[in-house]
Design a protein around this motif. Structure first.
Motif, PDB file in Angstrom:
ATOM      1  N   ASP A  44      -2.236   9.857  -7.965  1.00 26.58           N
ATOM      2  CA  ASP A  44      -1.425   9.474  -6.823  1.00 26.58           C
ATOM      3  C   ASP A  44      -0.403   8.435  -7.264  1.00 26.58           C
ATOM      4  O   ASP A  44      -0.745   7.458  -7.932  1.00 26.58           O
ATOM      5  CB  ASP A  44      -2.328   8.898  -5.724  1.00 26.58           C
ATOM      6  N   TYR A  45       0.872   8.629  -6.874  1.00 30.21           N
ATOM      7  CA  TYR A  45       1.935   7.728  -7.314  1.00 30.21           C
ATOM      8  C   TYR A  45       1.712   6.292  -6.845  1.00 30.21           C
ATOM      9  O   TYR A  45       2.001   5.333  -7.567  1.00 30.21           O
ATOM     10  CB  TYR A  45       3.292   8.224  -6.815  1.00 30.21           C
ATOM     11  N   TYR A  46       1.213   6.140  -5.639  1.00 32.20           N
ATOM     12  CA  TYR A  46       0.984   4.790  -5.111  1.00 32.20           C
ATOM     13  C   TYR A  46      -0.140   4.095  -5.870  1.00 32.20           C
ATOM     14  O   TYR A  46      -0.076   2.890  -6.133  1.00 32.20           O
ATOM     15  CB  TYR A  46       0.654   4.851  -3.616  1.00 32.20           C
ATOM     16  N   GLU A  47      -1.176   4.870  -6.225  1.00 36.11           N
ATOM     17  CA  GLU A  47      -2.278   4.293  -6.991  1.00 36.11           C
ATOM     18  C   GLU A  47      -1.816   3.898  -8.391  1.00 36.11           C
ATOM     19  O   GLU A  47      -2.245   2.868  -8.927  1.00 36.11           O
ATOM     20  CB  GLU A  47      -3.430   5.290  -7.071  1.00 36.11           C
ATOM     21  N   GLU A  70       0.588  -0.347  -1.814  1.00 36.64           N
ATOM     22  CA  GLU A  70       0.254   0.329  -0.562  1.00 36.64           C
ATOM     23  C   GLU A  70       1.306   1.389  -0.248  1.00 36.64           C
ATOM     24  O   GLU A  70       2.441   1.320  -0.713  1.00 36.64           O
ATOM     25  CB  GLU A  70       0.189  -0.693   0.584  1.00 36.64           C
ATOM     26  N   ARG A  71       0.936   2.338   0.580  1.00 41.64           N
ATOM     27  CA  ARG A  71       1.865   3.408   0.955  1.00 41.64           C
ATOM     28  C   ARG A  71       3.002   2.883   1.839  1.00 41.64           C
ATOM     29  O   ARG A  71       4.042   3.525   1.975  1.00 41.64           O
ATOM     30  CB  ARG A  71       1.125   4.540   1.668  1.00 41.64           C
ATOM     31  N   THR A  72       2.808   1.704   2.421  1.00 42.10           N
ATOM     32  CA  THR A  72       3.837   1.116   3.279  1.00 42.10           C
ATOM     33  C   THR A  72       4.773   0.173   2.509  1.00 42.10           C
ATOM     34  O   THR A  72       5.643  -0.446   3.107  1.00 42.10           O
ATOM     35  CB  THR A  72       3.174   0.341   4.425  1.00 42.10           C
ATOM     36  N   SER A  73       4.595   0.064   1.208  1.00 36.77           N
ATOM     37  CA  SER A  73       5.381  -0.885   0.415  1.00 36.77           C
ATOM     38  C   SER A  73       6.871  -0.561   0.459  1.00 36.77           C
ATOM     39  O   SER A  73       7.264   0.612   0.443  1.00 36.77           O
ATOM     40  CB  SER A  73       4.906  -0.868  -1.044  1.00 36.77           C
ATOM     41  N   LEU A 125       9.148   7.387  -6.125  1.00 34.32           N
ATOM     42  CA  LEU A 125       9.035   6.444  -5.003  1.00 34.32           C
ATOM     43  C   LEU A 125      10.266   5.572  -4.810  1.00 34.32           C
ATOM     44  O   LEU A 125      10.464   5.012  -3.731  1.00 34.32           O
ATOM     45  CB  LEU A 125       7.801   5.556  -5.190  1.00 34.32           C
ATOM     46  N   ARG A 174      10.680  10.372  -1.970  1.00 39.37           N
ATOM     47  CA  ARG A 174       9.501   9.690  -1.443  1.00 39.37           C
ATOM     48  C   ARG A 174       9.090  10.274  -0.096  1.00 39.37           C
ATOM     49  O   ARG A 174       7.895  10.469   0.171  1.00 39.37           O
ATOM     50  CB  ARG A 174       9.771   8.194  -1.310  1.00 39.37           C
ATOM     51  N   TYR A 227       7.417  13.556  -0.739  1.00 39.57           N
ATOM     52  CA  TYR A 227       6.110  13.332  -1.359  1.00 39.57           C
ATOM     53  C   TYR A 227       5.091  12.841  -0.330  1.00 39.57           C
ATOM     54  O   TYR A 227       3.933  13.285  -0.322  1.00 39.57           O
ATOM     55  CB  TYR A 227       6.250  12.311  -2.491  1.00 39.57           C
ATOM     56  N   ASP A 228       5.505  11.920   0.549  1.00 40.41           N
ATOM     57  CA  ASP A 228       4.590  11.388   1.557  1.00 40.41           C
ATOM     58  C   ASP A 228       4.097  12.477   2.509  1.00 40.41           C
ATOM     59  O   ASP A 228       2.962  12.434   2.993  1.00 40.41           O
ATOM     60  CB  ASP A 228       5.278  10.274   2.358  1.00 40.41           C
TER      61      ASP A 228
END
Length: 380
Positions: free
Chosen positions: A5-8, A13-16, A57, A63, A66-67
């Motif tokens: 996962d790109y966020y990981e 966080e996904r809201t960054s 991202l 992004r 992707y989301d």
């Protein structure tokens, strides 16, 4: 390869927002950059993942897709990771090249087998960071192999990569979806060398060393980056990239730095706390500063001296010197000292035992509670 996962990968966080994404990328790219982790395949793979995550991202359109749809959605629309790391140099310069007034993006470079910009660590003493200095360092940089003109091939020929069939990407099936990734065999180039050059072992480059004098400006701090123009790796056309120095500053025994502020702990004997005192404390200017300590100063109390801290590396405005009080007590008393302390205690009378008045009320309250309890038991 296992799906990630790109966020990981960027540890966010996904809201960054974009600024958080950029900071996370900068931190991790520095940590896992191949020049800082030579011969570490794990770090190299992580570095590629970090760049892939940042490419997606940091682009609003990619992004958003992707989301909603994940990597599969990006691939279906032809917007997945490009697999091309040749553009990292410009990204790197955008993120790291603005320190100390350096900046300005140069034109695009021809594709090279290696990045022309590279990182090095530079250790500084506390004094060197505060006041600036000149340091002579030895760097090892890459230069295009003259025997094979940087191709890595002895006969300057190559063959189509059999794993990706020249596409530079391979696809991994995960359930009913296929995910694209950079071909591990050709590293995204689409071709492989069949007869490696003996001089460079097929790498396309050799290494050279050079002594470089670095001017470190006053006021630099931990993990700041200093760009040395034209001292990076050398490309095929003879031009060199930039050297980026990541600064690490040693701690000092007496001073603690926080940005442009300097903290110093001032040990004060308990008698000086009672009586007040004037104490000379050291400063960065080399001249002592008089600290006027009023009676009954509290432990850990701060006394601030404006303009006595570190000069800002950009504006040159100086921060603060902050003296923090640390009250000290004698470890033991001899007979005479005990008598003196006892006389002092007696001289204060009731004021030397403030707890007696406070706790007297508490004792009476508790006795009343127990008397009420006994009375209730008798009623029963």
């Amino acid at each position: 390869m296992e799906q990630f996962d790109y966020y990981e990968i960027l540890e966010i966080e996904r809201t960054s927002d974009k600024e958080v994404i950029k900071k996370a990328y900068r931190k991790l790219a520095l940590k896992y950059h191949p020049d800082r982790n030579p011969d570490d395949k794990g770090a190299e793979e992580r570095f590629k993942q970090i760049n892939e995550a940042y490419e997606i991202l940091s682009n609003d359109e990619k992004r958003q897709i992707y989301d909603r749809y994940g990597k599969d959605g990006l691939e279906r629309q032809g917007m997945g990771f490009s697999g091309d790391f040749s553009g990292f140099g410009s990204i790197f310069e955008d993120l790291f090249g603005q320190a100390f007034g350096f900046g300005g993006r140069r034109g695009s470079r021809p594709q090279e087998k290696y990045e022309l910009d590279f990182l090095m660590r530079l250790d500084l003493s506390f004094k060197e960071a505060i006041f600036g200095c000149k340091k002579s360092i030895t760097i090892a940089y890459k230069t295009s192999c003259k025997e094979c003109d940087g191709s890595g091939s002895a006969d300057k020929s190559s063959a189509t990569c059999p794993d990706c069939r020249g596409k530079g990407q391979v696809f991994v099936q995960q359930g009913f979806m296929a995910f694209g990734q950079t071909c591990p065999r050709c590293h995204g180039s689409g071709s492989i060398i069949t007869k490696p050059c003996q001089a460079c072992k097929g790498e396309g480059f050799t290494t050279a060393s050079e002594e470089v004098e670095v001017s470190v400006p006053a006021g630099v701090d931990n993990e700041m980056r200093l760009r040395i123009s034209g001292k990076g790796n050398q490309g095929k056309n003879g031009s060199r990239g930039d050297l980026y120095l990541v600064l690490y500053v040693q701690d000092d025994v007496h001073f603690i730095r926080n940005g442009n502020d300097i903290y110093i702990e001032v040990p004060v004997f308990f008698t000086q706390i009672l009586l007040g005192a004037k104490i000379n404390i050291p400063s960065l200017s080399g001249e002592p500063i008089e600290l006027n300590l009023p009676p009954n100063t509290k432990d850990k109390e701060h006394f601030v001296f404006n303009g006595e801290g570190v000069a800002d590396v950009n504006t040159k405005a100086k921060g603060r010197l902050i003296a923090q009080i640390s009250i000290t007590y004698p470890k033991s008393l001899n007979t005479e000292q005990k008598e003196l302390v006892q006389k002092l205690d007696d001289s204060f009378g009731v004021h030397s035992k403030p707890y007696e008045n406070i706790f007297q009320e508490a004792f009476e309250k508790i006795r009343g509670w127990f008397n009420e309890k006994k009375h209730d038991k008798k009623k029963r």
